[in-house]
Design a protein around this motif. Structure first.
Motif, mmCIF file in Angstrom:
data_model
loop_
_atom_site.group_PDB
_atom_site.id
_atom_site.type_symbol
_atom_site.label_atom_id
_atom_site.label_comp_id
_atom_site.label_asym_id
_atom_site.label_seq_id
_atom_site.Cartn_x
_atom_site.Cartn_y
_atom_site.Cartn_z
ATOM 1 N N TRP A 52 64.613 -24.251 -1.107
ATOM 2 C CA TRP A 52 65.384 -25.290 -1.771
ATOM 3 C C TRP A 52 66.209 -26.103 -0.780
ATOM 4 N N ARG A 71 61.731 -32.188 2.276
ATOM 5 C CA ARG A 71 62.034 -32.475 0.879
ATOM 6 C C ARG A 71 63.298 -33.299 0.764
ATOM 7 N N ASN A 73 65.969 -33.470 -2.179
ATOM 8 C CA ASN A 73 66.336 -32.901 -3.472
ATOM 9 C C ASN A 73 66.915 -33.931 -4.418
ATOM 10 N N ASN A 76 63.955 -35.105 -6.005
ATOM 11 C CA ASN A 76 63.021 -34.063 -6.468
ATOM 12 C C ASN A 76 61.629 -34.287 -5.892
ATOM 13 N N TYR A 100 64.216 -22.866 -9.590
ATOM 14 C CA TYR A 100 65.102 -22.248 -8.611
ATOM 15 C C TYR A 100 65.353 -20.772 -8.914
#
Length: 125
Positions: A52, A71, A73, A76, A100
């Motif tokens: 994450w 990534r 976040n 997304n 998650y």
């Protein structure tokens, strides 16, 4: 939740492509995300995965040093930058996301909750 993969196409050996995969719809707290690929006549395999936070990443040996997973976040979205492409990289590439459950990555298909539709990457020699 839907994952939309994009960025595939035809490229010559030695070239580069950048795949993107955006998650949308519903309430979704994305955890680990990964890229898998399935070459003709072969099983689908995990080639890259990311936690994450982005602090932990995994690459299969064949793509180490050539591919980079990242990534965003806030969007997304997970990316796969593919450099020095080889004909052996020709495959359908799938993105996957897991709700998650901790800041770690996963390489097994069964660990992922959502899958994109796949995008075809063809590398010509």
């Amino acid at each position: 939740v839907q994952l939309q993969a994009s960025g595939g196409g035809l490229v010559q050996a030695g070239g580069s492509l950048r795949l993107s995969c955006a998650a949308s719809g519903g309430t979704f707290s994305s955890g680990a995300m990964g890229w898998f690929r399935q070459a003709p006549g072969k099983e689908r395999e995990c080639i890259a995965a990311i936690s994450w936070s982005g602090g932990s990443t995994y690459y299969t040996d064949f793509v180490k040093g050539r591919f980079t997973i990242s990534r965003d976040n806030a969007k997304n979205t997970v990316y796969l930058q593919m450099n020095s492409l080889k004909p052996e990289d020709t495959a359908i590439y799938y993105c996957a996301a897991r709700t998650y459950s901790g800041d770690t990555y996963y390489t097994r298909e069964a660990r992922y909750d959502y899958w994109g539709q796949g995008t075809l990457v063809t590398v010509s020699s």
